[in-house]
Motif scaffolding. Sequence first.
Motif, PDB file in Angstrom:
ATOM      1  N   ALA A  11      81.884  36.785  49.601  1.00  0.00           N
ATOM      2  CA  ALA A  11      82.125  38.165  49.194  1.00  0.00           C
ATOM      3  C   ALA A  11      81.133  38.599  48.121  1.00  0.00           C
ATOM      4  CB  ALA A  11      83.551  38.316  48.680  1.00  0.00           C
ATOM      5  N   ILE A  12      80.884  37.717  47.155  1.00  0.00           N
ATOM      6  CA  ILE A  12      79.955  38.063  46.078  1.00  0.00           C
ATOM      7  C   ILE A  12      78.535  38.198  46.617  1.00  0.00           C
ATOM      8  CG2 ILE A  12      78.878  37.213  43.957  1.00  0.00           C
ATOM      9  CD1 ILE A  12      81.567  35.982  43.222  1.00  0.00           C
ATOM     10  N   SER A  13      78.143  37.276  47.499  1.00  0.00           N
ATOM     11  CA  SER A  13      76.780  37.335  48.042  1.00  0.00           C
ATOM     12  C   SER A  13      76.567  38.592  48.871  1.00  0.00           C
ATOM     13  CB  SER A  13      76.489  36.091  48.877  1.00  0.00           C
ATOM     14  OG  SER A  13      77.246  36.095  50.073  1.00  0.00           O
ATOM     15  N   LEU A  14      77.584  39.027  49.604  1.00  0.00           N
ATOM     16  CA  LEU A  14      77.451  40.240  50.409  1.00  0.00           C
ATOM     17  C   LEU A  14      77.538  41.505  49.554  1.00  0.00           C
ATOM     18  CD1 LEU A  14      79.563  39.290  53.553  1.00  0.00           C
ATOM     19  CD2 LEU A  14      77.079  39.253  53.277  1.00  0.00           C
ATOM     20  N   PHE A  15      78.146  41.373  48.381  1.00  0.00           N
ATOM     21  CA  PHE A  15      78.233  42.505  47.461  1.00  0.00           C
ATOM     22  C   PHE A  15      76.886  42.787  46.805  1.00  0.00           C
ATOM     23  CE2 PHE A  15      78.561  43.481  42.877  1.00  0.00           C
ATOM     24  CZ  PHE A  15      78.999  44.791  42.938  1.00  0.00           C
ATOM     25  N   LEU A  16      76.092  41.746  46.596  1.00  0.00           N
ATOM     26  CA  LEU A  16      74.838  41.901  45.867  1.00  0.00           C
ATOM     27  C   LEU A  16      73.878  42.913  46.494  1.00  0.00           C
ATOM     28  CD1 LEU A  16      74.089  38.247  44.709  1.00  0.00           C
ATOM     29  CD2 LEU A  16      74.754  40.199  43.305  1.00  0.00           C
ATOM     30  N   PRO A  17      73.616  42.860  47.819  1.00  0.00           N
ATOM     31  CA  PRO A  17      72.723  43.880  48.392  1.00  0.00           C
ATOM     32  C   PRO A  17      73.230  45.301  48.166  1.00  0.00           C
ATOM     33  CG  PRO A  17      73.029  42.073  49.929  1.00  0.00           C
ATOM     34  CD  PRO A  17      74.013  41.862  48.832  1.00  0.00           C
ATOM     35  N   VAL A  18      74.549  45.472  48.232  1.00  0.00           N
ATOM     36  CA  VAL A  18      75.133  46.794  47.996  1.00  0.00           C
ATOM     37  C   VAL A  18      74.887  47.221  46.555  1.00  0.00           C
ATOM     38  CG1 VAL A  18      77.264  48.137  47.981  1.00  0.00           C
ATOM     39  CG2 VAL A  18      76.883  46.423  49.758  1.00  0.00           C
ATOM     40  N   TYR A  19      75.054  46.266  45.642  1.00  0.00           N
ATOM     41  CA  TYR A  19      74.847  46.543  44.218  1.00  0.00           C
ATOM     42  C   TYR A  19      73.420  47.021  43.959  1.00  0.00           C
ATOM     43  CZ  TYR A  19      74.084  45.563  39.249  1.00  0.00           C
ATOM     44  OH  TYR A  19      73.750  45.650  37.918  1.00  0.00           O
ATOM     45  N   PHE A  20      72.442  46.329  44.547  1.00  0.00           N
ATOM     46  CA  PHE A  20      71.052  46.694  44.325  1.00  0.00           C
ATOM     47  C   PHE A  20      70.707  48.025  44.986  1.00  0.00           C
ATOM     48  CE2 PHE A  20      70.698  42.225  43.192  1.00  0.00           C
ATOM     49  CZ  PHE A  20      69.859  42.290  42.104  1.00  0.00           C
ATOM     50  N   MET A  41      70.291  47.623  35.362  1.00  0.00           N
ATOM     51  CA  MET A  41      71.126  47.195  36.483  1.00  0.00           C
ATOM     52  C   MET A  41      70.427  46.145  37.349  1.00  0.00           C
ATOM     53  SD  MET A  41      72.831  50.843  37.649  1.00  0.00           S
ATOM     54  CE  MET A  41      73.915  50.073  38.863  1.00  0.00           C
ATOM     55  N   THR A  42      69.124  46.336  37.596  1.00  0.00           N
ATOM     56  CA  THR A  42      68.414  45.431  38.502  1.00  0.00           C
ATOM     57  C   THR A  42      67.923  44.173  37.802  1.00  0.00           C
ATOM     58  OG1 THR A  42      67.728  47.274  39.908  1.00  0.00           O
ATOM     59  CG2 THR A  42      66.493  45.217  40.116  1.00  0.00           C
ATOM     60  N   LEU A  43      67.136  44.342  36.739  1.00  0.00           N
ATOM     61  CA  LEU A  43      66.512  43.185  36.105  1.00  0.00           C
ATOM     62  C   LEU A  43      67.442  42.464  35.124  1.00  0.00           C
ATOM     63  CD1 LEU A  43      62.929  44.619  35.492  1.00  0.00           C
ATOM     64  CD2 LEU A  43      63.767  43.252  37.412  1.00  0.00           C
ATOM     65  N   GLN A  44      68.090  43.231  34.250  1.00  0.00           N
ATOM     66  CA  GLN A  44      68.903  42.589  33.216  1.00  0.00           C
ATOM     67  C   GLN A  44      70.171  41.951  33.768  1.00  0.00           C
ATOM     68  OE1 GLN A  44      69.677  45.075  29.799  1.00  0.00           O
ATOM     69  NE2 GLN A  44      71.197  43.681  28.949  1.00  0.00           N
ATOM     70  N   PHE A  45      70.857  42.665  34.678  1.00  0.00           N
ATOM     71  CA  PHE A  45      72.113  42.150  35.210  1.00  0.00           C
ATOM     72  C   PHE A  45      71.996  41.631  36.639  1.00  0.00           C
ATOM     73  CE2 PHE A  45      73.783  45.343  32.056  1.00  0.00           C
ATOM     74  CZ  PHE A  45      74.258  44.400  31.157  1.00  0.00           C
ATOM     75  N   GLY A  46      71.156  42.276  37.433  1.00  0.00           N
ATOM     76  CA  GLY A  46      71.077  41.922  38.849  1.00  0.00           C
ATOM     77  C   GLY A  46      70.520  40.540  39.110  1.00  0.00           C
ATOM     78  N   LEU A  47      69.411  40.194  38.468  1.00  0.00           N
ATOM     79  CA  LEU A  47      68.801  38.886  38.707  1.00  0.00           C
ATOM     80  C   LEU A  47      69.713  37.729  38.298  1.00  0.00           C
ATOM     81  CD1 LEU A  47      65.060  39.538  37.803  1.00  0.00           C
ATOM     82  CD2 LEU A  47      66.193  39.630  40.021  1.00  0.00           C
ATOM     83  N   PRO A  48      70.384  37.789  37.145  1.00  0.00           N
ATOM     84  CA  PRO A  48      71.343  36.715  36.827  1.00  0.00           C
ATOM     85  C   PRO A  48      72.478  36.615  37.837  1.00  0.00           C
ATOM     86  CG  PRO A  48      70.762  37.909  34.840  1.00  0.00           C
ATOM     87  CD  PRO A  48      70.183  38.688  35.984  1.00  0.00           C
ATOM     88  N   LEU A  49      72.865  37.750  38.429  1.00  0.00           N
ATOM     89  CA  LEU A  49      73.925  37.716  39.433  1.00  0.00           C
ATOM     90  C   LEU A  49      73.518  36.889  40.647  1.00  0.00           C
ATOM     91  CD1 LEU A  49      75.363  41.356  39.460  1.00  0.00           C
ATOM     92  CD2 LEU A  49      76.551  39.254  38.798  1.00  0.00           C
ATOM     93  N   PHE A  50      72.240  36.933  41.004  1.00  0.00           N
ATOM     94  CA  PHE A  50      71.755  36.103  42.100  1.00  0.00           C
ATOM     95  C   PHE A  50      71.943  34.625  41.772  1.00  0.00           C
ATOM     96  CE2 PHE A  50      68.889  39.586  43.824  1.00  0.00           C
ATOM     97  CZ  PHE A  50      69.559  39.663  45.033  1.00  0.00           C
TER      98      PHE A  50
END
Length: 269
Positions: A11-20, A41-50
Amino acid sequence: MRLMLARASMAISLFLPVYFMVAALGVKFGLWTWQVGLMTMTLQFGLPLFGVSLILGLVALITSLVRKPRTGWRMALVGVLVPVVALGFLATVQLRSAGIPPIHDVATDIVDPPVFSTAVMSARQAVQANPVEAMTASMGSLKAYQGPAFAGIAGKTLGQVGHDAYPAVRPLTLAAAPAKVAAAAEAEAKAQGWKVVTSDPAAGVVEATAETFWFGFEDDVAVRIRPSATGGSVVDVRSTSRVGLSDLGANAKRIEAFLAGLKVRAAAG
């Protein structure tokens, strides 16, 4: 418990593309600034989410395979593959950008480049865009390029850096008359998906704004058509990003694509 972990990982992995996509399109449609969408949203929070998604996926995959019944491993595998593919793509972009100079202003003529009209400059000032620097200015004298990170290009001019990196970005000589080429240039600008701001065939000027799909970043383009010594036309183009330090080669690619299309269009017309 293992099944719940696998489901959460997927669920989290499929959420990530939507988030970006939300982060990028939010900038495009004016919901937040590019600094929020890209930097925060992308660099500060998005990359750590990956990274978090990848670790969770690996844990879920291992726990689902270590003992029977081996349930949920397919979902856990999705939780691993999505961030791996995304991180691989980002690594490819990083490697590609390593050989691209950190500039955002490229022109075919670096001695006498096309200039932007007052209307375009006013539009840039309204959004506090990057300053349009002289192509003959040394990189070391520009405010954005101070510091040891830019020591390798400090002694070159802005124009020289662009010409060294993009040898295909050069003036285009055509056999057609300037008026005909100017009309073809406007048509080609529209075909490229740009918003034409100025079109003055008599003066040999076409100005347009190109917008990226993701984030909606705007770059200004100035096209100048002059008579050539042989009776044809010489076309020069300048493409300048409004925001960001490095364009990752986007402006040069835009100029090359435009000139290639214009060459065909002018010959056909």
